[in-house]
Scaffold this motif. Structure first.
Motif, PDB file in Angstrom:
ATOM      1  N   ASP A 223      -8.834   5.526   2.338  1.00 24.79           N
ATOM      2  CA  ASP A 223      -7.850   6.511   2.792  1.00 24.79           C
ATOM      3  C   ASP A 223      -8.448   7.920   2.792  1.00 24.79           C
ATOM      4  O   ASP A 223      -7.984   8.810   2.092  1.00 24.79           O
TER       5      ASP A 223
ATOM      6  N   VAL B 275      -1.619   3.509   6.675  1.00 25.17           N
ATOM      7  CA  VAL B 275      -2.787   2.904   6.028  1.00 25.17           C
ATOM      8  C   VAL B 275      -3.813   2.478   7.070  1.00 25.17           C
ATOM      9  O   VAL B 275      -5.017   2.734   6.928  1.00 25.17           O
TER      10      VAL B 275
ATOM     11  N   ALA C 184       0.825  -1.219   0.000  1.00 27.99           N
ATOM     12  CA  ALA C 184       0.000   0.000   0.000  1.00 27.99           C
ATOM     13  C   ALA C 184       0.856   1.265   0.000  1.00 27.99           C
ATOM     14  O   ALA C 184       1.952   1.306   0.553  1.00 27.99           O
ATOM     15  N   LYS C 185       0.323   2.289  -0.644  1.00 29.55           N
ATOM     16  CA  LYS C 185       0.884   3.641  -0.623  1.00 29.55           C
ATOM     17  C   LYS C 185       2.346   3.700  -1.070  1.00 29.55           C
ATOM     18  O   LYS C 185       3.182   4.367  -0.438  1.00 29.55           O
TER      19      LYS C 185
ATOM     20  N   ARG D 234       3.529   5.322  -3.429  1.00 28.52           N
ATOM     21  CA  ARG D 234       3.915   6.673  -3.854  1.00 28.52           C
ATOM     22  C   ARG D 234       4.414   7.532  -2.692  1.00 28.52           C
ATOM     23  O   ARG D 234       4.945   8.614  -2.895  1.00 28.52           O
ATOM     24  N   LEU D 235       4.265   7.023  -1.473  1.00 31.83           N
ATOM     25  CA  LEU D 235       4.808   7.716  -0.301  1.00 31.83           C
ATOM     26  C   LEU D 235       6.170   7.165   0.105  1.00 31.83           C
ATOM     27  O   LEU D 235       6.698   7.522   1.162  1.00 31.83           O
TER      28      LEU D 235
ATOM     29  N   ASP E  92      -2.573   9.842  -1.647  1.00 24.86           N
ATOM     30  CA  ASP E  92      -1.620   9.072  -2.442  1.00 24.86           C
ATOM     31  C   ASP E  92      -0.208   9.630  -2.356  1.00 24.86           C
ATOM     32  O   ASP E  92       0.760   8.894  -2.514  1.00 24.86           O
ATOM     33  N   THR E  93      -0.083  10.942  -2.134  1.00 22.25           N
ATOM     34  CA  THR E  93       1.211  11.606  -2.168  1.00 22.25           C
ATOM     35  C   THR E  93       1.442  12.386  -0.883  1.00 22.25           C
ATOM     36  O   THR E  93       0.534  12.562  -0.057  1.00 22.25           O
TER      37      THR E  93
ATOM     38  N   ARG F 224       4.445   3.388   6.461  1.00 17.88           N
ATOM     39  CA  ARG F 224       3.346   3.410   5.495  1.00 17.88           C
ATOM     40  C   ARG F 224       2.239   2.446   5.925  1.00 17.88           C
ATOM     41  O   ARG F 224       1.048   2.758   5.791  1.00 17.88           O
TER      42      ARG F 224
END
Length: 228
Positions: free
Chosen positions: A115, A35, A18-19, A21-22, A190-191, A31
């Protein structure tokens, strides 16, 4: 819409994937914690809406399942053969929706992103009140291209089309676009910029506590810079 007329479904993939892009600002364990924090804040806000009769989380992840059950949500196992891509996400949502109607009959359905840490219960109630009778409807995300929530009235299939340009795909598939000032509902994460935005809006208690613990954003970004 009358109170207690929708059953919500939320899909969450494995915490490890998950995630992504972070990744530039948060290490994998953080992360995963983020989540879970965002999910629990989303669940609390949604469950408090009188129009929401139940919430089902579809996931293959044991930690997500435990967190969902702890807040009173049901858990539906991810269908066999489903991958972690967006087609898999839509398959998982559709399977959970089918299971809900097998259990409860032709009820209204709400597919919600997992999210939405700044979601307010009043926003969700306002969306449900604004939804047209007898037609699918959706709320676009803050960028206008994604989908934060998808509604299907009794007797109508959910037909989720989440993924790139999902707002366009849901609209093209006959869903009505709902327009309103619902910033907490529209702001998925997402970011790093998205995370800053929900922090400014006022994140729910679990997400806010985690960000405070991390010293977000300054301490995290400084740590990443030092590692680089």
């Amino acid at each position: 819409m009358c109170p207690h007329t929708v059953h919500a479904v939320i899909a969450v993939k494995t915490l490890e994937s998950a995630k992504s892009r972070l990744a530039g600002v948060l290490a994998p364990p953080l992360r995963s914690r983020l989540v879970l924090a965002m999910l629990t804040d989303t669940l609390r806000a949604a469950a408090a809406a009188p129009e929401v009769a139940s919430i089902t989380v579809v996931t293959p992840d044991p930690a997500v399942s435990r967190a969902a059950r702890a807040l009173g949500a049901a858990v539906h196992p991810e269908p066999r053969g489903v991958t972690t891509d967006l087609d898999g996400l839509n398959t998982a949502l559709a399977a959970a929706a089918t299971a809900l109607r097998d259990r409860h009959g032709e009820v209204g359905l709400l597919a919600l992103q997992a999210d939405l840490p700044a979601l307010r219960t009043a926003e969700l109630s306002a969306v449900l009140a604004a939804a047209p009778t007898g037609a699918r409807a959706f709320v676009a995300d803050h960028a206008g291209t994604g989908t934060a929530a998808l509604l299907a009235p009794p007797g109508t299939a959910l037909r989720p089309r989440f993924g790139r340009d999902s707002a366009h795909h849901h609209h093209g598939d006959g869903a009505v676009r709902l327009r309103g000032d619902w910033p907490g509902l529209r702001h998925d994460v997402d970011t790093a910029d998205d995370l800053a935005a929900v922090q400014a809006l006022g994140a729910g208690p679990d997400t806010a506590a985690l960000l405070d613990e991390l010293g977000w954003p300054h301490h995290v970004r400084e740590a990443v810079t030092q590692v680089c």
